[in-house]
Design an enzyme around this catalytic site. Structure first.
Site, PDB file in Angstrom:
ATOM      1  CB  SER A  59      -0.968  -0.062   1.181  1.00  0.00           C
ATOM      2  OG  SER A  59      -2.037   0.831   1.014  1.00  0.00           O
ATOM      3  CG  HIS A  65      -5.951  -2.275   0.369  1.00  0.00           C
ATOM      4  ND1 HIS A  65      -5.152  -1.884  -0.680  1.00  0.00           N
ATOM      5  CD2 HIS A  65      -5.393  -1.735   1.489  1.00  0.00           C
ATOM      6  CE1 HIS A  65      -4.157  -1.143  -0.209  1.00  0.00           C
ATOM      7  NE2 HIS A  65      -4.277  -1.042   1.106  1.00  0.00           N
ATOM      8  CG  ASP A 119      -7.072  -2.128  -3.242  1.00  0.00           C
ATOM      9  OD1 ASP A 119      -7.357  -0.981  -2.867  1.00  0.00           O
ATOM     10  OD2 ASP A 119      -5.939  -2.625  -3.120  1.00  0.00           O
TER      11      ASP A 119
END
Length: 328
Positions: free
Chosen positions: A175, A299, A269
């Site tokens: 991320s 995610h 996501d």
């Protein structure tokens, strides 16, 4: 089956983690202060609870066997940086992977992302250095990127002291950390440091536009949604111009000369298309890139290999890609 135009549904193992997370009483992050947000239940904690309910030993060394870890500090640009060093079994010297956790540069730490870093140590047979870089808004951009580069610089100089091979270095992250991994490779190139042999970028933040197809499709997804991304950006950037800085807007950065990059994306996501855009930009810069999209997972799935089969597959894939690049 999902109807055309409808967001995908989570597969059963992913859904069990999302259901557990929903039961833990978290509040919408965008309504909280950063201090409050850091106290919220995490997807990682939900995955651990799912494992516990299935009767599994949830100690980290049981969930990811064959890897030990030690916490220490290393010098950083603004003071000591806490790191966790993961060590696979064996005598070494091992490849060294510098790993950056997620959390939008505002929340989380090396403990929350223990599963991802630990699994990379296992599947890549590598020493992994996971760093607690400074967080916004207490430390605005580019503090996170400065700490990320400092950690990599330390690894280039001190690999041998942790049973590592300084000639076999790589970068990885999830991320916001997936962004840091690519940005650090660029910074290493520009600083004339020894280059990493590979970059693993798991659902990276790669650009600031929140109107991409995946941002629209998964605007209210769990555990990451569009409002949260706006909240992260607001707390991280000093001014809106920071979001256009090539360290954040990777798709506009000079990507030439980077090592092979592996991008892992989750279907459910908002950042799914960031990965696709980064892949295209890397190809345009003649960088070797491979991207794998995992259907039916959200995610944060990476690092949940103890309870989600697709997560374990992604962790193995990342480890295999590192092994192929780092060799012996």
């Amino acid at each position: 089956m999902t109807a055309p135009g409808e967001p995908a549904l989570a597969e059963p193992q992913m859904q069990s983690v999302l259901d557990q997370l929903a039961s833990m009483g978290g509040k919408p992050m965008e309504t909280l202060t950063p201090t409050e947000a850091r106290q919220q239940p995490t997807p990682a904690a939900a995955a651990t609870m799912v494992a516990a309910k299935a009767g599994k030993d949830t100690t980290p060394t049981a969930l990811v066997p064959g890897v030990s870890s030690v916490d220490r500090t290393i010098p950083g640009p603004a003071g000591p940086l806490p790191v966790r060093i993961y060590m696979p079994e064996g005598a070494g010297p091992f490849p060294v992977v510098v790993y950056y956790h997620g959390g939008g540069w505002v929340i989380a730490n090396k403990q929350v992302y223990d599963g991802g870093a630990r699994s990379l140590a296992k599947f890549a047979s590598a020493v992994v250095i996971s760093v607690d870089y400074r967080l916004a808004p207490e430390h605005k951009f580019p503090a996170q990127h400065d700490d990320a580069l400092a950690t990599y610089r330390w690894a280039t100089q001190n690999a041998a002291s942790i049973k590592g091979d300084p000639a076999r270095l790589a970068l990885a992250g999830e991320s916001a950390g997936g962004n840091l991994a690519v940005a650090t490779a660029i910074a290493a190139r520009d600083a004339g440091l020894p280059m990493p042999k590979a970059v693993i970028s798991v659902y990276p933040i790669a650009q600031p536009d929140t109107t991409t197809a995946s941002y629209v499709e998964y605007a209210t997804a769990k555990p990451l949604n569009r409002a949260m991304m706006g909240w992260f950006a607001k707390h991280t950037a000093r001014t809106p111009a920071d979001l256009q800085d090539p360290r954040i807007n990777l798709v506009k950065a000079n990507l030439t000369g980077l090592p092979p990059v592996t991008i892992i994306n989750a279907q459910i996501d908002p950042l799914r298309d960031d990965g696709a855009m980064l892949e295209a930009a890397l190809k345009a810069a003649n960088v070797s890139v491979e991207r794998k999209l995992y259907a039916g997972v959200a995610h944060e799935f990476f690092g949940m290999g103890a309870v989600i089969d697709k997560a374990k597959d992604a962790e193995q894939y990342a480890g295999d890609r590192l092994k192929a690049a780092l060799g012996k």
